[in-house]
Design an enzyme around this catalytic site. Structure first.
Site: not given
Lengths: 413, 413
Positions: A127, A131, A200
């Site tokens: 995703v 991060i 995403k």
């Protein structure tokens, strides 16, 4: 010792191999066990590469190796990744992946299968690349009802828009540069048309709201129509144009979309430049939080895949629960019902007549003129539904003084 | 059902009470159990407040209640919180807290005690209020060696610096406003002198590097000496002044400090304004990641406390491991050995002589003049050690043309 197999020795797969070998001490410390790559599946040969010692072309060899407890699927695409993942989970092996196509398409089924077999299916890297977002969402924000999730979810498009803004170049020029630098694929459609961001935001929405959001139901618009004139308007408005994926709870279901968006320079997402990405979350208790990092790239993505391996090792014999209810299909609201505010660029050979027409239809709007472009102006609409705005745009196009509608760019509320 | 007791019904404690009651459905869904506040400890009475039904003045009542499995300590300060926490952990109850003083002072001992008793001591809220950072660090970045952690860790000082920058007001004026708005305490020393940020960077360093960092060894400088002239220089340099806590691995140990810092407007921390905080992490694989949110505030902080409760419920009978090795004391490097680059403001009645002196001592530096202040200029030094820079500052102060050294503000590297 926990044995790991890597499926696919491309960018992400070789990154996973590197991270496990480079940080072996860290991994042992954090997982409490030694983690070792036992096999790498790839149909190619890599003569001279140390990976040769563990390379195999036969998936059965991996499946039947009792020393392999965790599989890192880094093949991408739906097949054969889907079949391999199902067979691995059914054999009681945890699977971790960066494969957003597969997670967006079959995530719930695979999570269910993992649970049935007492193992985990984890996909932090799918995703947001590097991060961290899944653990913040499912653990750190566990006390919150998530109201909204949005973000800059694609590095290629953010790089292109950043360069267009900073250097005044056209979309095509920057795309060519990006391809030469390896920031964009030879066939860039998945990125520049917004499909990557769409998958995403579908996964993020599913995680945030606990129901499966079908990416095919999400309105998606890419950045191919953005010109340097749009960028000029954004500067005049003290804004930046970013490709934003967003999703929030509304009375009609989950209201999700991917589109270029004008965001204020005051917004923390505005400082997210180049290949960096960021995800913004609004909780009913925590308020606004944001997560920033490399949205792609070999090592950041691999770092996320290996962090999932560490978590699977820590939870050996258990299923790591990430709060996405497999069985409930979310209702995605019709885009026409979503509230929107936009900048609309209107060509005109008679500004006075055109503005009169526009006020008649849109009411009291803000007009913006650009010194460098004297055959058009722009309006900033009030907030209304997408459906109503589309009708009004169609209506003004036929009215006195109004020429071509050159672009419509949504504004962050 | 898991019974929770809250120690202290002040801002955070009452927030925890509100979050558990408001989001009870969410909590049950995410933890797999019903979570209920059974007791609240406070010496005050709250007539008419629903909390009355569960209020007690007697800690023993909580300790001996077998239905209470988790205690949220929201008293602040070291005692009696320390004694209560030790007794609760020894009784096999998990403890969650937002108390940074206690965690910075006795965290390792309490984590060890928790482990011995098969329960957890969790403190997400103590380091960043509502910013999720502990799970990202210990789970999402588990595959990384953390090289550096830094951030804007105090909401009060960030609010003051933001207002000074935006409105051109003095430190004293903005502090007074902040006190009236409840963003600063009547006695603001812990915030404006950097002590709060110091405790937070000590805890963050311990989590990032896995060794206990003693906050008393961290060089700490607050924002009380920042004037609107400093702000004017920052604008001229396209920078912002922020109070930054930072910590990194160096050859001499862990190099940590808290001080005002000039950061470029290109840096993602520069978009962190008002009472918002953010934490920046550099990993050897993930690269740069950043976590942004409300550094304080009743509900965001309470949300983090309750998220820890949910995690303790999910791990009933286990100790949640957050990767801070209790037994190893970190070596904090002498600040004199740290590398630094700074802006130094120098009063002078003879610029030419002063600049000659400075070049003699500092070599080739950048000079900055300010239109609004004609009795001084500033220099941007090259990078060198803090020790060497301090010596040079002392030396130039005695030299031809050089008057008062008005301020020295470090620059983000």
């Amino acid at each position: 010792m926990t044995g790991v197999a890597i499926l696919g020795f491309g960018t992400v797969g070789s990154g996973v191999y590197d991270v496990i070998n480079t940080n072996s001490g860290v991994l042992e410390l954090k997982s409490g066990d030694k983690i070792e790559v036992k096999k790498v599946l790839d149909l190619r040969d890599f003569p001279g590469n140390p990976v040769e010692k563990v390379l195999t072309k036969d998936f059965e060899e991996i499946l039947n190796d009792p020393d392999i407890g965790i599989i890192a699927e880094a093949m991408g695409g739906v097949e054969p990744a889907f079949t391999f993942t199902k067979r691995a989970l059914a054999m009681g092996k945890s699977v971790v992946t960066s494969n957003k196509e597969l997670v967006a398409k079959h995530g719930p089924e695979l999570m269910k299968l993992a649970r049935t077999n007492g193992v985990s299916y984890l996909f932090e890297a799918s995703v947001g690349g590097g991060i961290p977002i899944i653990r913040p969402l499912c653990v750190s924000l566990a006390a919150d009802e998530i109201l909204e999730i949005s973000g800059i979810l694609n590095g290629t498009t953010n790089y292109i828009l950043t360069k267009m803004t900073e250097e005044g170049k056209s979309f095509d020029e920057v795309l060519k540069d990006a391809q030469q630098l390896g920031y964009a694929e030879a066939n860039p459609a998945a990125d520049v048309e917004g499909h990557d961001a769409c998958r995403k935001i579908a996964i993020l929405s599913s995680l945030a709201f606990g129901e499966t959001v079908n990416y095919e139901h999400i309105y998606t618009e890419g950045i191919t129509k953005i010109t340097h004139i749009d960028i000029e308007y954004s500067k005049k408005l003290n804004c930046l144009i970013k490709l934003i994926g967003s999703s929030k709870k509304s009375k009609n279901g989950i209201s999700a979309k991917v589109s270029p968006c004008l965001i204020s320079k005051e917004h923390p997402l505005s400082a997210v430049n180049g290949v960096y990405n960021a995800i913004f979350v609004k909780g009913n208790m925590s308020g606004n939080t944001m997560y920033y990092g490399s949205g792609a790239g070999k090592l950041p993505t691999a770092s996320a895949v290996v962090a999932d391996i560490v978590d699977a090792v820590r939870h050996k014999g258990l299923t790591v629960n990430i709060g996405w209810d497999c069985d409930v299909q979310a209702c995605v609201a019709d885009i026409k019902e979503a509230d929107v505010k936009a900048m609309i660029r209107i060509a005109s050979d008679n500004f006075e007549a055109a503005k009169k027409s526009i006020i008649e239809v849109f009411g009291d709007v803000q007009f913006v003129d650009l010194d460098v472009q004297d055959d058009e102006f722009a309006i900033i609409t009030n907030e209304e539904t997408e459906g109503s705005m589309a009708e009004k745009v169609e209506k003004i196009a036929t009215m006195s003084g109004v020429g071509e509608i050159r672009n419509l760019i949504r504004m962050e509320a």
